[in-house]
Scaffold this motif. Structure first.
Motif, PDB file in Angstrom:
ATOM      1  N   MET A   1       0.829  -1.201   0.000  1.00 22.40           N
ATOM      2  CA  MET A   1       0.000   0.000   0.000  1.00 22.40           C
ATOM      3  C   MET A   1       0.869   1.259   0.000  1.00 22.40           C
ATOM      4  O   MET A   1       0.590   2.218  -0.714  1.00 22.40           O
ATOM      5  CB  MET A   1      -0.930  -0.020   1.221  1.00 22.40           C
ATOM      6  N   ASN A   2       1.940   1.250   0.804  1.00 21.76           N
ATOM      7  CA  ASN A   2       2.838   2.406   0.857  1.00 21.76           C
ATOM      8  C   ASN A   2       3.502   2.637  -0.501  1.00 21.76           C
ATOM      9  O   ASN A   2       3.731   3.780  -0.908  1.00 21.76           O
ATOM     10  CB  ASN A   2       3.907   2.200   1.936  1.00 21.76           C
ATOM     11  N   ASN A   3       3.820   1.557  -1.190  1.00 24.24           N
ATOM     12  CA  ASN A   3       4.418   1.671  -2.514  1.00 24.24           C
ATOM     13  C   ASN A   3       3.465   2.378  -3.483  1.00 24.24           C
ATOM     14  O   ASN A   3       3.885   3.186  -4.323  1.00 24.24           O
ATOM     15  CB  ASN A   3       4.772   0.282  -3.033  1.00 24.24           C
ATOM     16  N   TYR A   4       2.170   2.082  -3.359  1.00 26.44           N
ATOM     17  CA  TYR A   4       1.175   2.733  -4.207  1.00 26.44           C
ATOM     18  C   TYR A   4       1.136   4.237  -3.956  1.00 26.44           C
ATOM     19  O   TYR A   4       1.128   5.040  -4.891  1.00 26.44           O
ATOM     20  CB  TYR A   4      -0.202   2.121  -3.941  1.00 26.44           C
ATOM     21  N   ARG A 135      -8.281   4.271  -1.854  1.00 24.93           N
ATOM     22  CA  ARG A 135      -9.162   4.016  -0.708  1.00 24.93           C
ATOM     23  C   ARG A 135     -10.231   2.980  -0.994  1.00 24.93           C
ATOM     24  O   ARG A 135     -10.646   2.240  -0.095  1.00 24.93           O
ATOM     25  CB  ARG A 135      -9.827   5.322  -0.262  1.00 24.93           C
ATOM     26  N   ASN A 136     -10.730   2.925  -2.234  1.00 24.36           N
ATOM     27  CA  ASN A 136     -11.870   2.071  -2.540  1.00 24.36           C
ATOM     28  C   ASN A 136     -11.510   0.774  -3.246  1.00 24.36           C
ATOM     29  O   ASN A 136     -12.358  -0.119  -3.332  1.00 24.36           O
ATOM     30  CB  ASN A 136     -12.877   2.843  -3.406  1.00 24.36           C
ATOM     31  N   ILE A 137     -10.287   0.666  -3.777  1.00 18.15           N
ATOM     32  CA  ILE A 137      -9.903  -0.558  -4.484  1.00 18.15           C
ATOM     33  C   ILE A 137      -8.646  -1.183  -3.869  1.00 18.15           C
ATOM     34  O   ILE A 137      -8.673  -2.342  -3.440  1.00 18.15           O
ATOM     35  CB  ILE A 137      -9.683  -0.266  -5.986  1.00 18.15           C
ATOM     36  N   ILE A 138      -7.562  -0.403  -3.825  1.00 17.72           N
ATOM     37  CA  ILE A 138      -6.291  -0.962  -3.355  1.00 17.72           C
ATOM     38  C   ILE A 138      -6.357  -1.330  -1.878  1.00 17.72           C
ATOM     39  O   ILE A 138      -6.004  -2.448  -1.478  1.00 17.72           O
ATOM     40  CB  ILE A 138      -5.135   0.022  -3.603  1.00 17.72           C
ATOM     41  N   LYS A 139      -6.820  -0.392  -1.043  1.00 16.76           N
ATOM     42  CA  LYS A 139      -6.856  -0.640   0.405  1.00 16.76           C
ATOM     43  C   LYS A 139      -7.783  -1.793   0.766  1.00 16.76           C
ATOM     44  O   LYS A 139      -7.397  -2.689   1.531  1.00 16.76           O
ATOM     45  CB  LYS A 139      -7.260   0.637   1.130  1.00 16.76           C
ATOM     46  N   PRO A 140      -9.048  -1.847   0.247  1.00 18.86           N
ATOM     47  CA  PRO A 140      -9.902  -2.997   0.562  1.00 18.86           C
ATOM     48  C   PRO A 140      -9.312  -4.314   0.076  1.00 18.86           C
ATOM     49  O   PRO A 140      -9.419  -5.337   0.751  1.00 18.86           O
ATOM     50  CB  PRO A 140     -11.214  -2.670  -0.169  1.00 18.86           C
ATOM     51  N   GLU A 146      -5.310 -12.246   1.223  1.00 16.56           N
ATOM     52  CA  GLU A 146      -4.837 -13.545   1.716  1.00 16.56           C
ATOM     53  C   GLU A 146      -5.960 -14.565   1.846  1.00 16.56           C
ATOM     54  O   GLU A 146      -5.720 -15.719   2.185  1.00 16.56           O
ATOM     55  CB  GLU A 146      -4.168 -13.366   3.093  1.00 16.56           C
ATOM     56  N   LEU A 147      -7.205 -14.133   1.563  1.00 16.16           N
ATOM     57  CA  LEU A 147      -8.349 -15.016   1.761  1.00 16.16           C
ATOM     58  C   LEU A 147      -8.260 -16.302   0.939  1.00 16.16           C
ATOM     59  O   LEU A 147      -8.417 -17.398   1.492  1.00 16.16           O
ATOM     60  CB  LEU A 147      -9.642 -14.255   1.445  1.00 16.16           C
ATOM     61  N   GLU A 162     -17.212  -6.996   6.574  1.00 16.00           N
ATOM     62  CA  GLU A 162     -18.260  -6.384   5.771  1.00 16.00           C
ATOM     63  C   GLU A 162     -17.650  -5.308   4.891  1.00 16.00           C
ATOM     64  O   GLU A 162     -16.831  -4.512   5.338  1.00 16.00           O
ATOM     65  CB  GLU A 162     -19.338  -5.770   6.681  1.00 16.00           C
ATOM     66  N   ASN A 163     -18.033  -5.287   3.649  1.00 15.83           N
ATOM     67  CA  ASN A 163     -17.521  -4.279   2.729  1.00 15.83           C
ATOM     68  C   ASN A 163     -18.621  -3.936   1.744  1.00 15.83           C
ATOM     69  O   ASN A 163     -19.054  -4.775   0.968  1.00 15.83           O
ATOM     70  CB  ASN A 163     -16.281  -4.803   1.991  1.00 15.83           C
ATOM     71  N   LYS A 164     -19.069  -2.681   1.791  1.00 15.55           N
ATOM     72  CA  LYS A 164     -20.147  -2.244   0.912  1.00 15.55           C
ATOM     73  C   LYS A 164     -19.630  -1.724  -0.422  1.00 15.55           C
ATOM     74  O   LYS A 164     -20.395  -1.203  -1.231  1.00 15.55           O
ATOM     75  CB  LYS A 164     -20.971  -1.164   1.609  1.00 15.55           C
ATOM     76  N   ASN A 165     -18.340  -1.856  -0.636  1.00 18.57           N
ATOM     77  CA  ASN A 165     -17.730  -1.367  -1.869  1.00 18.57           C
ATOM     78  C   ASN A 165     -18.293  -2.140  -3.061  1.00 18.57           C
ATOM     79  O   ASN A 165     -18.319  -3.360  -3.066  1.00 18.57           O
ATOM     80  CB  ASN A 165     -16.209  -1.562  -1.786  1.00 18.57           C
ATOM     81  N   LYS A 166     -18.750  -1.397  -4.073  1.00 21.49           N
ATOM     82  CA  LYS A 166     -19.371  -2.047  -5.221  1.00 21.49           C
ATOM     83  C   LYS A 166     -18.374  -2.851  -6.038  1.00 21.49           C
ATOM     84  O   LYS A 166     -18.758  -3.738  -6.797  1.00 21.49           O
ATOM     85  CB  LYS A 166     -20.043  -1.002  -6.105  1.00 21.49           C
ATOM     86  N   PHE A 167     -17.073  -2.528  -5.921  1.00 20.61           N
ATOM     87  CA  PHE A 167     -16.073  -3.242  -6.705  1.00 20.61           C
ATOM     88  C   PHE A 167     -15.866  -4.665  -6.202  1.00 20.61           C
ATOM     89  O   PHE A 167     -15.575  -5.564  -6.972  1.00 20.61           O
ATOM     90  CB  PHE A 167     -14.739  -2.487  -6.674  1.00 20.61           C
ATOM     91  N   PHE A 168     -15.989  -4.885  -4.909  1.00 22.64           N
ATOM     92  CA  PHE A 168     -15.686  -6.201  -4.337  1.00 22.64           C
ATOM     93  C   PHE A 168     -16.876  -6.830  -3.626  1.00 22.64           C
ATOM     94  O   PHE A 168     -16.731  -7.852  -2.979  1.00 22.64           O
ATOM     95  CB  PHE A 168     -14.512  -6.086  -3.354  1.00 22.64           C
ATOM     96  N   GLY A 169     -18.047  -6.198  -3.766  1.00 23.02           N
ATOM     97  CA  GLY A 169     -19.221  -6.750  -3.085  1.00 23.02           C
ATOM     98  C   GLY A 169     -19.534  -8.152  -3.551  1.00 23.02           C
ATOM     99  O   GLY A 169     -19.687  -9.079  -2.759  1.00 23.02           O
ATOM    100  N   ASN A 170     -19.623  -8.341  -4.876  1.00 18.21           N
ATOM    101  CA  ASN A 170     -19.935  -9.664  -5.419  1.00 18.21           C
ATOM    102  C   ASN A 170     -18.802 -10.652  -5.163  1.00 18.21           C
ATOM    103  O   ASN A 170     -19.033 -11.842  -4.934  1.00 18.21           O
ATOM    104  CB  ASN A 170     -20.195  -9.564  -6.922  1.00 18.21           C
ATOM    105  N   TYR A 171     -17.555 -10.146  -5.214  1.00 20.38           N
ATOM    106  CA  TYR A 171     -16.404 -11.021  -4.960  1.00 20.38           C
ATOM    107  C   TYR A 171     -16.454 -11.567  -3.534  1.00 20.38           C
ATOM    108  O   TYR A 171     -16.297 -12.772  -3.308  1.00 20.38           O
ATOM    109  CB  TYR A 171     -15.114 -10.243  -5.195  1.00 20.38           C
TER     110      TYR A 171
END
Length: 420
Positions: A1-4, A135-140, A146-147, A162-171
């Motif tokens: 994350m710090n590299n980003y 904040r919405n893609i890299i951090k989540p 590792e899952l 719990e994550n309401k982010n639309k990018f990873f909700g279905n994932y």
């Protein structure tokens, strides 16, 4: 994350430096910039004075000359070194007299402001987008990257935040569903193994009684303890009855060992035959091309079939994967036929097929032919194919005739799909 974040800071810094450099060029601070319009107008104003002077024989009245067409020119006067001007100016010598032409570089200022604002907007939008992505893609993503590894290790209790982010909700929903299914499968397997072990132990215990009786009858007969034919006949009947009982228990053990441990399910319905073949064609055309294996699909007539499309695709994938694994890689061909309201699909691959005595067992669970040495597998692929096809009122079988091809023997497996 710090590299980003470091990369984001570097990109913003480069953009800012480029913006400053561009603004300095536009404003003329660096490199003088291109020939500016206000200089052209100042030169034209000087030429106008010279033109009027030539027309009037060397005399000129500045107040009579119209300089209004020159937007940048603010004032034209005879040069006086003591006079202070609020505008920038240039001095021209015309007819022996010095003239001061004052001008205002309004266009340069506007361009500088416009460029500065444009770059500011670009830098702001870039920074906003990077912050949003971070904040919405890299951090989540970093929170649950590792899952899959934990699930592969068998850690089925790994928490899913719990994550309401639309990018990873279905994932996350899918991964959570996968985890729950794995947990249920694990519990069902443990319960099945426990029941199976209990039943086997119970049957093994029950066998001991008739087995002891058989041993006693046999020993008595061997020692000639029965002095009449009637008693000997009773002993023979006792051995027979107990042997039948043992045979029954052995049958129960075999049935238990052959219980359907895969728990296969199908959702039978209707699907078009062309859709099934299209799915197979799309996947294997490119794959076999990379393997340098000729892949040929014959002509067929479309029809409406009965079964589960997804399961039918799985059947064909298992068969073709076997053809890739155990064939010689020269070609795989799919041909079609029709018989008794059924579609017949034959998958043929080049390469020597197993001995004829092994062909009848290819669809048995955990059976692997003599040509499988050194190749990974568990002997369930074709077993699953037959189970699924039976559940769809179809069938799958292997051609037991050794049909010679131009390069040797070939393997043929035919899938039977019921038409509607």
């Amino acid at each position: 994350m710090n590299n980003y974040w470091r990369k984001c800071f570097f990109i913003i810094l480069v953009q800012f430096a480029a913006a400053v450099f561009a603004v300095l060029i536009v404003s003329g601070v660096i490199g003088g910039g291109p020939k500016r319009e206000y200089k052209v107008q100042v030169k034209k104003a000087a030429d106008r004075i010279e033109e009027v002077m030539d027309q009037n024989g060397g005399n000129v009245d500045l107040s009579s000359i119209d300089f209004s067409e020159f937007d940048s020119v603010r004032n034209v006067t005879v040069f006086d070194s003591d006079e202070v001007s609020k505008y920038q100016y240039e001095v021209y010598e015309i007819g022996g007299t010095l003239y001061r032409i004052e001008y205002e570089n309004r266009n340069s200022g506007k361009m500088t402001v416009i460029c500065g604002c444009a770059f500011a907007v670009i830098i702001f939008l870039t920074g906003f987008m990077m912050l949003y992505i971070g904040r919405n893609i890299i951090k989540p993503f970093h929170r649950f990257r590792e899952l899959p590894l934990e699930l592969s290790r068998g850690n089925l209790s790994v928490p899913l935040n719990e994550n309401k982010n639309k990018f990873f909700g279905n994932y996350l929903w899918g991964m959570n569903l996968l985890r729950e299914n794995l947990e249920q499968s694990k519990d069902a397997e443990m319960s099945f193994q426990k029941e199976k072990k209990t039943l086997l132990l119970s049957l093994a215990h029950d066998i001991k009684t008739p087995l002891s009786s058989v041993k006693l009858y046999s020993k008595a007969l061997a020692d000639d303890l029965y002095d009449t034919e009637e008693k000997k006949h009773e002993a023979y009947n006792g051995i027979q009855n107990n042997a039948a009982q043992i045979e029954k228990y052995i049958g129960q053990i075999m049935n238990t060992a052959n219980d359907d441990f895969l728990n296969l399910t199908v959702n039978n319905g209707e699907f078009y035959f062309s859709e099934l073949i299209q799915r197979i064609s799309v996947y294997y055309t490119d794959k076999l091309k990379h393997l340098h294996t000729e892949f040929e699909i014959g002509e067929f007539e479309n029809c409406l079939c009965y079964g589960d499309l997804e399961r039918a695709v799985e059947v064909f994938q298992n068969i073709i994967e076997n053809a890739i694994k155990y064939g010689d890689g020269e070609y795989i061909r799919i041909s079609f036929g029709e018989e008794e309201n059924c579609c017949l699909v034959t998958i043929t691959n080049s390469g020597k097929q197993p001995p004829s005595e092994e062909l009848l067992h290819l669809f048995d669970s955990f059976y692997r032919g003599s040509n499988s040495h050194g190749k990974k597998g568990n002997g369930l692929g074709l077993y699953i194919c037959r189970k699924l096809m039976h559940m769809m009122d179809g069938d799958v079988f292997v051609d037991t005739d050794n049909n010679l091809s131009e390069n040797g023997e070939e393997m043929k497996i035919t899938v039977v799909i019921r038409m509607v």
